[in-house]
Design a protein around this motif. Structure first.
Motif, PDB file in Angstrom:
ATOM      1  N   SER A 175      34.945  66.009  -7.371  1.00  0.00           N
ATOM      2  CA  SER A 175      35.161  64.794  -8.158  1.00  0.00           C
ATOM      3  C   SER A 175      34.429  63.587  -7.582  1.00  0.00           C
ATOM      4  O   SER A 175      34.537  62.491  -8.118  1.00  0.00           O
ATOM      5  N   GLY A 176      33.692  63.781  -6.487  1.00  0.00           N
ATOM      6  CA  GLY A 176      32.995  62.670  -5.858  1.00  0.00           C
ATOM      7  C   GLY A 176      33.837  61.931  -4.843  1.00  0.00           C
ATOM      8  O   GLY A 176      33.412  60.898  -4.311  1.00  0.00           O
ATOM      9  N   PHE A 177      35.044  62.449  -4.517  1.00  0.00           N
ATOM     10  CA  PHE A 177      35.919  61.805  -3.542  1.00  0.00           C
ATOM     11  C   PHE A 177      35.414  62.086  -2.136  1.00  0.00           C
ATOM     12  O   PHE A 177      35.087  63.216  -1.801  1.00  0.00           O
ATOM     13  N   GLU A 178      35.331  61.041  -1.328  1.00  0.00           N
ATOM     14  CA  GLU A 178      34.796  61.157   0.026  1.00  0.00           C
ATOM     15  C   GLU A 178      35.883  61.660   0.978  1.00  0.00           C
ATOM     16  O   GLU A 178      36.858  60.978   1.247  1.00  0.00           O
ATOM     17  N   LEU A 179      35.699  62.880   1.473  1.00  0.00           N
ATOM     18  CA  LEU A 179      36.693  63.483   2.360  1.00  0.00           C
ATOM     19  C   LEU A 179      36.536  63.009   3.799  1.00  0.00           C
ATOM     20  O   LEU A 179      37.518  62.734   4.486  1.00  0.00           O
ATOM     21  N   VAL A 180      35.293  62.949   4.289  1.00  0.00           N
ATOM     22  CA  VAL A 180      35.040  62.565   5.675  1.00  0.00           C
ATOM     23  C   VAL A 180      33.614  62.054   5.754  1.00  0.00           C
ATOM     24  O   VAL A 180      32.741  62.482   5.009  1.00  0.00           O
ATOM     25  N   TYR A 181      33.400  61.088   6.655  1.00  0.00           N
ATOM     26  CA  TYR A 181      32.053  60.545   6.802  1.00  0.00           C
ATOM     27  C   TYR A 181      31.792  60.232   8.269  1.00  0.00           C
ATOM     28  O   TYR A 181      32.704  60.176   9.099  1.00  0.00           O
ATOM     29  N   ALA A 182      30.517  60.004   8.586  1.00  0.00           N
ATOM     30  CA  ALA A 182      30.112  59.618   9.942  1.00  0.00           C
ATOM     31  C   ALA A 182      28.818  58.827   9.832  1.00  0.00           C
ATOM     32  O   ALA A 182      28.035  59.000   8.898  1.00  0.00           O
ATOM     33  N   GLY A 183      28.574  57.953  10.805  1.00  0.00           N
ATOM     34  CA  GLY A 183      27.348  57.171  10.826  1.00  0.00           C
ATOM     35  C   GLY A 183      27.450  55.922   9.975  1.00  0.00           C
ATOM     36  O   GLY A 183      28.434  55.695   9.263  1.00  0.00           O
ATOM     37  N   THR A 184      26.424  55.082  10.061  1.00  0.00           N
ATOM     38  CA  THR A 184      26.376  53.832   9.302  1.00  0.00           C
ATOM     39  C   THR A 184      25.010  53.706   8.629  1.00  0.00           C
ATOM     40  O   THR A 184      24.028  54.306   9.056  1.00  0.00           O
ATOM     41  N   ALA A 185      24.993  52.887   7.569  1.00  0.00           N
ATOM     42  CA  ALA A 185      23.751  52.611   6.846  1.00  0.00           C
ATOM     43  C   ALA A 185      23.934  51.314   6.090  1.00  0.00           C
ATOM     44  O   ALA A 185      25.071  50.938   5.751  1.00  0.00           O
TER      45      ALA A 185
END
Length: 484
Positions: A175-185
């Motif tokens: 569904s496009g839901f963000e489960l986990v992330y890392a880093g920056t931009a």
């Protein structure tokens, strides 16, 4: 290979005649496209390097040159290499003007240099780059595999990917839901999405922000995508220890009305991967707003993945509107309450309760106390104990009989059955006359009359705090179905 690398090719002597905007020279070259068509756009793809001598464009009308360049920019191509000598002794003025107008980089190739030499040099550079990207991709996959086999969390593996490509990477569900992330931009930077291989019903994608072109991402992140997919499936799948039958049995036992003996709970905890003697933490997620159960599950997935980065052991139990997560062995100094608040900064549609227990004996009651706090939106900490927990911790038939005997006088001495409900409301509202009268729709004088009758029937002074606490405990004992 980028456009600005063309002028450094050995033995080619390409001259940059129209640079275009500064960022255009940093555009990657995907392939070489030699063509003499007046409209080659149907045969081109993004970031092609067009090579032409202009044989089909021996015209003086600027509008024809402008339309030609406009079609190239619409593809969009990386740049244009124009060979002088055979059809044009020098670069056409109309072509120069059109490239400047549309910002298309234009390179001039001397007549004594064949296109095949340019193409060979470019293809060799692209092949070397592709090999290097593939090698880097497999090196990254090997490093991520090592981290995964060491038991590192999905977030830790993702952080390694973000560090390698110097970008922000996130795992998205279907569904496009963000489960986990890392880093920056940077917030306005370009996003590219790669599908993670999945053999199940669920599909996940890897979103990369901060790297402009997915041409280089595919060979670099293709191998590691399989590693991420396997670890994601392990973390969220039904065969994961987080979601195992052992975990379900243990947590079901904790929620039983009459908890199993401590020895049984300790055995179930050990089978689930917990240390029965270590402190416990619990996080209860309950939907209270307009979110559907699928969104609740996605939020719970994200919490589970992120909690693995803060705790060595994470297990969960899903119910239709509630997910309970049990954690042990923190990996950092942050309290569970702070971790929960960082996981859920916006909780308008969720009630999130955090509870902590020092030992196994108190864990079942602690979970039930936390469950009774569910309701208000936001993240809150459950109290260490409430009156219901104290009652549930006293499974004594003799104590229940004593409570029944204490309150029995309110029955025969009450002709209209009003004394016991009045006393219950009085205790619930901590003696607040206004609150009791509003709840029962009675006058203050009526309440005073009933309280005098209650004191006479029970032989107690209602200004005595110990007497009130005893009566409150007795009422709760009689209300608990497990003690009937």
């Amino acid at each position: 290979m980028r456009l600005h690398d063309l002028t450094a090719l050995p033995g080619v002597d390409l001259r940059l005649r129209v640079p275009g905007p500064p960022e255009r020279l940093n555009r990657p070259i995907a392939w070489c496209a030699p063509t003499e068509h007046m409209d080659p756009s149907p045969f081109l793809s993004v970031n092609a390097l067009v090579l032409t001598s202009g044989m089909g464009l021996n015209v003086r009308d600027y509008r024809i040159w402008d339309a030609y360049v406009e079609r190239l920019v619409d593809v969009p191509v990386a740049g244009l290499v124009f060979s002088t000598g055979s059809a044009h002794r020098e670069l056409p003025e109309g072509l120069l003007r059109a490239c400047e107008h549309h910002g298309l980089p234009l390179f001039e190739l001397p007549p004594d240099i064949p296109f095949v030499l340019v193409m060979r040099q470019v293809e060799q550079s692209l092949a070397a780059e592709r090999y290097d990207e593939l090698r880097r991709g497999w090196d990254l996959a090997d490093e991520c595999t090592r981290l995964a086999t060491e038991g590192r969390s999905l977030h830790s593996v993702l952080a390694k990917v973000a560090e390698t490509i110097r970008a922000r990477v996130a795992v998205l569900d279907e569904s496009g839901f963000e489960l986990v992330y890392a880093g920056t931009a940077p917030a306005a930077s370009a996003r590219s999405t790669l599908r993670l291989p999945s053999g199940g019903a669920r599909s996940f994608r890897l979103q990369v922000q901060g790297v402009g072109s997915d041409v280089l991402l595919q060979p670099l992140l293709g191998p590691v995508g399989a590693v991420l997919a396997v670890q994601l499936s392990y973390t969220l799948g039904s065969r994961s220890p987080m979601h195992s039958r052992e975990a379900a049995r243990f947590m079901d036992a904790l929620y039983e009305e009459r908890p199993a003996p401590t020895a049984v709970l300790e055995r179930l905890a050990a089978e689930t991967g917990f240390d029965p003697a270590a402190p416990w933490g619990a996080l209860l997620l309950h939907r209270i707003g307009g979110i559907d159960r699928f969104t609740l599950r996605a939020l719970a997935w994200r919490a589970r993945v992120r909690l693995e980065d803060s705790f060595e052991t994470v297990r969960f139990l899903e119910e239709p509107d509630l997910t309970t997560l049990l954690v042990q062995s923190p990996l950092g100094e942050a309290p569970l309450l702070d971790v929960a608040r960082s996981l859920f900064p916006n909780t308008d549609e969720l009630s999130i309760v955090v509870a902590e227990s020092g030992e196994m004996d108190e864990l079942p009651l602690s979970l039930k106390v936390a469950r009774r706090q569910i309701g208000p939106p936001g993240v809150l900490s459950a109290p260490a104990v409430d009156l219901t927990a104290i009652v549930q911790g006293l499974p004594s038939a003799g104590l229940t009989a004593m409570a029944r005997k204490l309150l029995a006088p309110l029955g025969p001495n009450d002709s209209n059955g009003a004394l016991l409900p009045t006393f219950r409301s009085y205790l619930r509202h901590a003696g607040s006359t206004r609150a009791v009268c509003e709840e029962l729709y009675i006058h203050r004088n009526t309440l005073s009359y009933r309280l005098r009758r209650i004191e006479q029937a029970l032989g107690l002074d209602l200004t005595d705090g110990e007497a009130l606490a005893t009566c409150a405990l007795a009422l709760r004992l009689l209300e608990e179905p497990t003690h009937h």
